[in-house]
Design an enzyme around this catalytic site. Sequence first.
Site, mmCIF file in Angstrom:
data_model
loop_
_atom_site.group_PDB
_atom_site.id
_atom_site.type_symbol
_atom_site.label_atom_id
_atom_site.label_comp_id
_atom_site.label_asym_id
_atom_site.label_seq_id
_atom_site.Cartn_x
_atom_site.Cartn_y
_atom_site.Cartn_z
ATOM 1 N N ASP A 199 -1.343 -0.588 6.174
ATOM 2 C CA ASP A 199 -0.990 0.200 7.826
ATOM 3 C C ASP A 199 -2.412 -0.044 8.519
ATOM 4 O OD1 ASP A 199 -3.413 1.431 6.930
ATOM 5 O OD2 ASP A 199 -2.977 3.371 6.594
ATOM 6 N N ASP A 243 1.071 -1.374 0.668
ATOM 7 C CA ASP A 243 -0.362 -0.004 -0.205
ATOM 8 C C ASP A 243 0.169 1.477 -0.523
ATOM 9 O OD1 ASP A 243 -2.439 1.495 0.814
ATOM 10 O OD2 ASP A 243 -1.874 1.868 2.383
ATOM 11 N N ASP A 249 -6.268 -0.969 5.379
ATOM 12 C CA ASP A 249 -6.200 -2.191 4.236
ATOM 13 C C ASP A 249 -6.257 -3.638 5.148
ATOM 14 O OD1 ASP A 249 -4.628 -0.286 2.559
ATOM 15 O OD2 ASP A 249 -3.236 -0.155 3.937
#
Length: 739
Positions: free
Chosen positions: A622, A422, A626
Amino acid sequence: MNKEHSEMKHFGTEHDHENMQKHGGHGMGGNEHSGHDMSQMDHGKHNMEGMDDTGKNGHEGHDMSKMSHEDHEKAMTDPSMAAFMEKDMRNRFLWSLLLSIPIFLYSPVFTDFLGIRLPTPIPHNWLLFLLTTPVVLKFGSIFPVGAYRALKSKTLNMMVLIATGVFAAYLFSVFITLFIGGETFFEAAALLVTFVLFGHWMEMKSRRGTSEALRALFDLVPPQARVIRDGKEVLIPTSEVVVGDVLILKPGDKVPVDGEVTQGETSIDESLVTGESIPVSKKTGDKVIGGSINQSGSIQFKATKVGSDTALAQIVKLVEVAQNSKAPGQRIADKAAQYLVLLAVGAGLLTFTYWYFLSGQTLLFALTFAVSVVVIACPDALGLATPTAVAVGTGIGAKHNILIKNATTLEQTSKIQVVVLDKTGTLTEGKPIITDVVANKGHDENEVLRLTSAAEAKSGHPLSSAVLEEVKKRNISIPEDIRSFNNISGHGVEAVVEGKSILVGTIKLMRDRNVDISPLQVDIDRLLNEGKTLMILAIDGGVAGIAAAADTVKPTAAKAIKSMKELGLEVAMITGDNKKTAETIGKNLGIDRVFSEVLPEDKAKYVKQLQGEGKFVAMVGDGVNDAPALAQADIGIAIGAGTDVAIETADVVLMKSDPADILNAIRLSKATVRKMKQNLVWASVYNILAIPVAAGVLYNSYGITLRPEFSALLMSASSIIVATNAVLLKRSEKELLTV
């Protein structure tokens, strides 16, 4: 660690939980081995110093030969109990060794092979009987106790095999001493006990070393806390703090529990908990983490989580669970060890039958080979093969803020083929900063920032914070005359500032409001190509300037990605950013596969898409937005976390916000699995090859025999090699954990 092995080594015991609580066990709340909340630990009992020679120091009554293997495994993650148990094992070994030396000096190895005969104040066999009995029945008492428990529960394990080998040698020797006379096997029984105890002392030393990481975490919690009760500040034990209490922190204080700041401002050093080296500013509404250290200011905060619910408690529990869990490879070893027990006992009986009944050898001759077979076939090394590697591997990880949830994850992480990253918070800092300010003719940069910050002052968007931070840096004062503020969702803001109509936002917003941006089109295109996010300022309908922001890429990101690709991993980036910005960042970092304009709830679909291509996928995020993708991935890795969502959803938690730790976690897993495989192959091949030699297949052709005492030495050497090989992971720690 497999049940068979842990019972053999650690004595099949019955150490009740309350007893542990009474004697200084340091657990987490909810952890079966002590029942102590993190906040309820008596810090006077934390030290591992000052044990007396018997290793008691608050552990009187801890008869290790009465601990169950489950209690032993949990106790080994308690630093104080680990030290006590290691000391007990060491003492058993040293006493056994002390008595085994004269036993060996009076054995046939010396008297027959070397021709050295020492004086015997009493008959030779009786002297050996007196020296061997305490070794077998006192210091080796763990073996008959464990064997009895195993047979009672209708299982065959290594305890049964060790006890069979020891007592076959010992009881036959007693029988010979009492009724027949002649050569005995006392030295084989004594040396087998001594060598096995030494192997497990070494193994316990390696496991105890991994508990030091936990000890450092235990010590983070202060024993007392300042709490406001009835309007007054009082000092109470941390264990008495309850949710809702208001606590006071002064400079230098450790934070006792998790909470939320209600008054004041300060900076808090969270490095010992999260791994982040820079102190974090805290103001009203911000969270504080138990175990962190207050730096400069005084604050009041409300306790939100205490005891086993705190972030620190969850971290400790993660490490404990990981060290006590069983890798898939070990489950195979467990089954193999059970069959090896049957093989060893069966081989011993067949050997005796062949030499005594078929070859017509003497009873003593047949017994020598039979006992040698049973002793050398003990699959002790097979039981040690993966638990020692898991314990050392998870310990190294914890030391470097890499928390691996269990042995399965540790093993599976080595199989990762694709790493999906990400962007925000993983590859970038997650805190956009102003990189460029462009002013149209008739305006200057400071005016652009001053009016933009005025309009953004009441917005909670991260870009607003970036503008306000830049204004503060340049000592620009924000206008106070701000009226008619309006947040235009997803596009920007508008307000009336000092009587002027101010509009700040995206290109689309400007076009929707018919603002002509052509005077700055060249700059807009340049900044977009650089991957910047733009805030365009319009004053009374005319374009005045641009503030461009970028989320700074973390310093180690590019190098970590390059190293991952060198390791043969495919790296992909997933982000909600527009395609142009995402591709620019991906190109700069050397990432070939970029998924852009992806909503948080859709990230899991892209992970599934990669899995559909037959790839073993790790997702790094994180741990908050997510979470679905972390759950979907084969291995979910939460970075820069310490939150409940991260800990619950991810398989691996990286406490530091450093992309290099992703690579470190994979390297550590590969190195640990390599040790597991080496150990399993060594232990299996060693046992299979050793049994025929001990059974005497080389005797008729070459006259080679293997006495029981040498079988004991060779069997224990295998276990020691396996334990030492696992500990070698620590030697390569520096190479493992560098990018």
